[in-house]
Design an enzyme around this catalytic site. Structure first.
Site, short mmCIF file in Angstrom:
data_model
loop_
_atom_site.label_atom_id
_atom_site.label_comp_id
_atom_site.label_asym_id
_atom_site.label_seq_id
_atom_site.Cartn_x
_atom_site.Cartn_y
_atom_site.Cartn_z
CB VAL A 1 -0.96 0.01 1.21
CG1 VAL A 1 -1.76 1.31 1.28
CG2 VAL A 1 -1.91 -1.19 1.16
CB CYS A 2 4.09 2.01 1.70
SG CYS A 2 3.68 1.43 3.36
#
Length: 187
Positions: free
Chosen positions: A46-47
């Site tokens: 997700v980062c």
């Protein structure tokens, strides 16, 4: 305890920025608006989507007089390696702060002690170095950087227009409110 209205505590860290390692401290947050975006770890899932989305809003934020800082508990060396090997992260022009000591994550109260990683926290800091907004998401919930732009505009408006406040879903140029006894119970 809420961090809203509190000045960022002292810290010193190394960061990766535009091909160089630099020193960063709480003093970098003074004299201009700042967005500090914590995320769990480099080389994850997700980062990079969040950091790329933040980069996509970076020019707009710069036009608003804002500097952006991303922070994870990785080192500045790891940030460089990620920048060198990820298509999404290679686009980043803002400062990537390393927090391997976890001190900054503790200052902003986003450290997940069990994992040794930062939660997804977004902070807007005014030119006095005072925190104006805080948003913290669970690890699996990515953020939308366009909301940061709207929050910056509202925070700047309120700072520049004492006695006025921005209602829900306020957009630049729309009506604000002037809190008074006459408004009580009428909104």
């Amino acid at each position: 305890m809420s961090l809203i209205g509190k000045e960022v505590a002292p810290f010193a860290a190394k960061a990766y920025h535009n091909g160089e390692f630099i020193d960063v401290s709480e003093q970098n947050f003074k004299g201009k608006w700042s967005v500090v975006c914590f995320y769990p770890a480099d080389f994850t899932f997700v980062c990079p989507t969040e950091l790329e989305d933040l980069q996509n809003e970076y020019a707009t934020l710069k036009d608003l007089g804002v500097e952006v800082y991303s922070v994870s508990t990785d080192t500045h060396f790891t940030h460089k390696a990620w920048h060198d090997h990820s298509e999404a992260i290679s686009k980043i022009e803002y400062v990537m702060i390393g927090d391997p000591s976890q001190k900054i994550s503790r200052i902003f109260d986003v450290l997940n002690e069990e994992e040794g990683l930062a939660d997804r926290g977004t902070f807007i800091i005014d030119p006095d170095g005072v925190i104006q907004t805080v948003e913290i998401n669970a690890g699996g919930i990515g953020r939308d950087a366009s909301t940061v732009v709207n929050k910056i505009k509202a925070a700047q408006y309120v700072r520049n227009n004492p006695g006025e406040v921005c209602p829900a879903k306020w957009q630049e140029g729309s009506a604000t409110l002037k809190p008074s006894l006459d408004l009580v119970g009428k909104i």
